[in-house]
Design a protein around this motif. Structure first.
Motif, PDB file in Angstrom:
ATOM      1  N   GLU A 158      17.581  61.642  34.835  1.00 45.06           N
ATOM      2  CA  GLU A 158      18.969  61.189  34.985  1.00 45.06           C
ATOM      3  C   GLU A 158      19.214  59.801  34.398  1.00 45.06           C
ATOM      4  OE1 GLU A 158      21.449  63.063  36.131  1.00 45.06           O
ATOM      5  OE2 GLU A 158      20.006  64.687  36.346  1.00 45.06           O
ATOM      6  N   ARG A 159      18.186  59.218  33.840  1.00 45.04           N
ATOM      7  CA  ARG A 159      18.284  57.832  33.366  1.00 45.04           C
ATOM      8  C   ARG A 159      19.436  57.617  32.384  1.00 45.04           C
ATOM      9  NH1 ARG A 159      14.175  53.805  33.427  1.00 45.04           N
ATOM     10  NH2 ARG A 159      12.912  55.491  34.226  1.00 45.04           N
ATOM     11  N   SER A 160      19.602  58.479  31.398  1.00 45.65           N
ATOM     12  CA  SER A 160      20.657  58.261  30.398  1.00 45.65           C
ATOM     13  C   SER A 160      22.044  58.384  31.018  1.00 45.65           C
ATOM     14  CB  SER A 160      20.498  59.224  29.222  1.00 45.65           C
ATOM     15  OG  SER A 160      20.655  60.554  29.653  1.00 45.65           O
ATOM     16  N   ALA A 161      22.226  59.314  31.951  1.00 45.21           N
ATOM     17  CA  ALA A 161      23.529  59.465  32.603  1.00 45.21           C
ATOM     18  C   ALA A 161      23.850  58.250  33.468  1.00 45.21           C
ATOM     19  CB  ALA A 161      23.553  60.736  33.444  1.00 45.21           C
ATOM     20  N   VAL A 162      22.858  57.757  34.185  1.00 52.47           N
ATOM     21  CA  VAL A 162      23.064  56.592  35.047  1.00 52.47           C
ATOM     22  C   VAL A 162      23.323  55.346  34.200  1.00 52.47           C
ATOM     23  CG1 VAL A 162      21.962  55.072  36.746  1.00 52.47           C
ATOM     24  CG2 VAL A 162      21.760  57.556  36.960  1.00 52.47           C
ATOM     25  N   THR A 163      22.607  55.210  33.105  1.00 49.84           N
ATOM     26  CA  THR A 163      22.812  54.077  32.202  1.00 49.84           C
ATOM     27  C   THR A 163      24.224  54.102  31.625  1.00 49.84           C
ATOM     28  OG1 THR A 163      20.467  53.987  31.652  1.00 49.84           O
ATOM     29  CG2 THR A 163      21.982  52.938  30.106  1.00 49.84           C
ATOM     30  N   ALA A 164      24.689  55.270  31.217  1.00 51.00           N
ATOM     31  CA  ALA A 164      26.048  55.394  30.675  1.00 51.00           C
ATOM     32  C   ALA A 164      27.092  55.027  31.719  1.00 51.00           C
ATOM     33  CB  ALA A 164      26.280  56.814  30.164  1.00 51.00           C
ATOM     34  N   LEU A 165      26.868  55.451  32.943  1.00 50.65           N
ATOM     35  CA  LEU A 165      27.799  55.130  34.019  1.00 50.65           C
ATOM     36  C   LEU A 165      27.809  53.626  34.294  1.00 50.65           C
ATOM     37  CD1 LEU A 165      29.755  56.475  35.990  1.00 50.65           C
ATOM     38  CD2 LEU A 165      27.856  56.705  37.584  1.00 50.65           C
ATOM     39  N   ARG A 166      26.634  53.020  34.320  1.00 50.71           N
ATOM     40  CA  ARG A 166      26.553  51.563  34.530  1.00 50.71           C
ATOM     41  C   ARG A 166      27.290  50.825  33.419  1.00 50.71           C
ATOM     42  NH1 ARG A 166      23.599  47.902  32.137  1.00 50.71           N
ATOM     43  NH2 ARG A 166      22.160  49.434  31.282  1.00 50.71           N
ATOM     44  N   ARG A 167      27.118  51.269  32.193  1.00 50.69           N
ATOM     45  CA  ARG A 167      27.806  50.623  31.066  1.00 50.69           C
ATOM     46  C   ARG A 167      29.321  50.797  31.174  1.00 50.69           C
ATOM     47  NH1 ARG A 167      23.392  52.415  26.512  1.00 50.69           N
ATOM     48  NH2 ARG A 167      21.954  50.708  26.962  1.00 50.69           N
ATOM     49  N   GLU A 168      29.744  51.965  31.625  1.00 48.79           N
ATOM     50  CA  GLU A 168      31.175  52.209  31.834  1.00 48.79           C
ATOM     51  C   GLU A 168      31.741  51.230  32.870  1.00 48.79           C
ATOM     52  OE1 GLU A 168      33.927  55.674  33.847  1.00 48.79           O
ATOM     53  OE2 GLU A 168      32.107  56.298  32.819  1.00 48.79           O
ATOM     54  N   PHE A 169      31.038  51.061  33.974  1.00 50.38           N
ATOM     55  CA  PHE A 169      31.495  50.130  35.002  1.00 50.38           C
ATOM     56  C   PHE A 169      31.559  48.699  34.475  1.00 50.38           C
ATOM     57  CE2 PHE A 169      29.676  53.167  38.370  1.00 50.38           C
ATOM     58  CZ  PHE A 169      30.889  53.816  38.494  1.00 50.38           C
ATOM     59  N   HIS A 170      30.569  48.308  33.696  1.00 51.93           N
ATOM     60  CA  HIS A 170      30.539  46.940  33.173  1.00 51.93           C
ATOM     61  C   HIS A 170      31.572  46.722  32.078  1.00 51.93           C
ATOM     62  CE1 HIS A 170      26.241  46.282  34.831  1.00 51.93           C
ATOM     63  NE2 HIS A 170      27.159  45.920  35.697  1.00 51.93           N
ATOM     64  N   GLN A 171      31.981  47.794  31.423  1.00 50.63           N
ATOM     65  CA  GLN A 171      32.989  47.679  30.371  1.00 50.63           C
ATOM     66  C   GLN A 171      34.365  47.365  30.961  1.00 50.63           C
ATOM     67  OE1 GLN A 171      33.207  51.107  27.830  1.00 50.63           O
ATOM     68  NE2 GLN A 171      34.593  50.140  26.395  1.00 50.63           N
ATOM     69  N   TYR A 172      34.586  47.810  32.200  1.00 48.17           N
ATOM     70  CA  TYR A 172      35.866  47.604  32.868  1.00 48.17           C
ATOM     71  C   TYR A 172      35.643  46.921  34.226  1.00 48.17           C
ATOM     72  CZ  TYR A 172      37.127  51.043  29.359  1.00 48.17           C
ATOM     73  OH  TYR A 172      37.292  51.710  28.175  1.00 48.17           O
ATOM     74  N   PRO A 173      35.260  45.654  34.204  1.00 48.71           N
ATOM     75  CA  PRO A 173      34.952  44.969  35.464  1.00 48.71           C
ATOM     76  C   PRO A 173      36.201  44.794  36.331  1.00 48.71           C
ATOM     77  CG  PRO A 173      34.996  43.397  33.668  1.00 48.71           C
ATOM     78  CD  PRO A 173      35.143  44.765  33.050  1.00 48.71           C
ATOM     79  N   GLU A 174      35.977  44.770  37.638  1.00 49.00           N
ATOM     80  CA  GLU A 174      37.055  44.540  38.582  1.00 49.00           C
ATOM     81  C   GLU A 174      36.653  43.400  39.520  1.00 49.00           C
ATOM     82  OE1 GLU A 174      39.265  48.436  39.676  1.00 49.00           O
ATOM     83  OE2 GLU A 174      37.131  48.930  39.583  1.00 49.00           O
ATOM     84  N   ILE A 175      37.638  42.766  40.087  1.00 46.02           N
ATOM     85  CA  ILE A 175      37.408  41.654  41.004  1.00 46.02           C
ATOM     86  C   ILE A 175      36.779  42.183  42.292  1.00 46.02           C
ATOM     87  CG2 ILE A 175      38.552  39.859  42.383  1.00 46.02           C
ATOM     88  CD1 ILE A 175      40.627  39.708  40.108  1.00 46.02           C
ATOM     89  N   SER A 176      35.815  41.450  42.816  1.00 47.96           N
ATOM     90  CA  SER A 176      35.131  41.837  44.047  1.00 47.96           C
ATOM     91  C   SER A 176      36.132  42.109  45.165  1.00 47.96           C
ATOM     92  CB  SER A 176      34.167  40.732  44.476  1.00 47.96           C
ATOM     93  OG  SER A 176      33.512  41.089  45.666  1.00 47.96           O
ATOM     94  N   GLY A 177      35.968  43.247  45.822  1.00 48.43           N
ATOM     95  CA  GLY A 177      36.867  43.647  46.885  1.00 48.43           C
ATOM     96  C   GLY A 177      38.103  44.387  46.401  1.00 48.43           C
ATOM     97  N   GLN A 178      38.261  44.481  45.071  1.00 47.48           N
ATOM     98  CA  GLN A 178      39.420  45.156  44.491  1.00 47.48           C
ATOM     99  C   GLN A 178      38.992  46.230  43.486  1.00 47.48           C
ATOM    100  OE1 GLN A 178      42.289  42.299  43.026  1.00 47.48           O
ATOM    101  NE2 GLN A 178      41.756  40.850  44.622  1.00 47.48           N
ATOM    102  N   GLU A 179      37.871  46.864  43.746  1.00 45.42           N
ATOM    103  CA  GLU A 179      37.275  47.819  42.806  1.00 45.42           C
ATOM    104  C   GLU A 179      37.896  49.207  42.935  1.00 45.42           C
ATOM    105  OE1 GLU A 179      35.598  46.167  45.161  1.00 45.42           O
ATOM    106  OE2 GLU A 179      34.017  44.967  44.277  1.00 45.42           O
ATOM    107  N   LYS A 180      39.193  49.312  42.775  1.00 45.99           N
ATOM    108  CA  LYS A 180      39.897  50.584  42.960  1.00 45.99           C
ATOM    109  C   LYS A 180      39.469  51.636  41.938  1.00 45.99           C
ATOM    110  CE  LYS A 180      44.092  48.321  44.754  1.00 45.99           C
ATOM    111  NZ  LYS A 180      43.576  48.019  46.008  1.00 45.99           N
ATOM    112  N   LYS A 181      39.466  51.265  40.649  1.00 44.11           N
ATOM    113  CA  LYS A 181      39.098  52.230  39.604  1.00 44.11           C
ATOM    114  C   LYS A 181      37.625  52.621  39.717  1.00 44.11           C
ATOM    115  CE  LYS A 181      42.656  50.708  36.421  1.00 44.11           C
ATOM    116  NZ  LYS A 181      42.971  50.039  35.156  1.00 44.11           N
TER     117      LYS A 181
END
Length: 84
Positions: free
Chosen positions: A17-40
């Motif tokens: 699952e490494r490649s899928a998890v890495t892609a998901l992590r990169r997706e999250f980092h591409q669209y950062p949200e403010i702590s406590g406001q991580e709606k997306k």
């Protein structure tokens, strides 16, 4: 304590699952949200867990908390993963 074959099984599952998890992590980092406001991020996590066939509960401990429930029929040991 886990047995050697159990550890090897876990390593194999993680490697698969490494490649899928890495892609998901990169997706999250591409669209950062403010702590406590991580709606997306919360919506995306719920989508991923639902896609894995888990029962998903949202708005846990606040409006952005997400929990995926993996229900089994066995009483054998299991692994829980928490991500903050």
């Amino acid at each position: 304590m886990l047995k050697r074959n159990q550890i090897e099984t876990i390593h194999g599952l993680v490697a698969g699952e490494r490649s899928a998890v890495t892609a998901l992590r990169r997706e999250f980092h591409q669209y950062p949200e403010i702590s406590g406001q991580e709606k997306k991020t919360a919506v995306r996590v719920a989508e991923v867990l639902d896609g894995m066939g888990l029962h998903v509960a949202t708005d846990i401990g606040g409006e952005n908390g997400v929990v995926g429930f993996l229900e089994g029929s066995s009483r054998t040991p299991c692994i829980a993963i928490r991500a903050d």
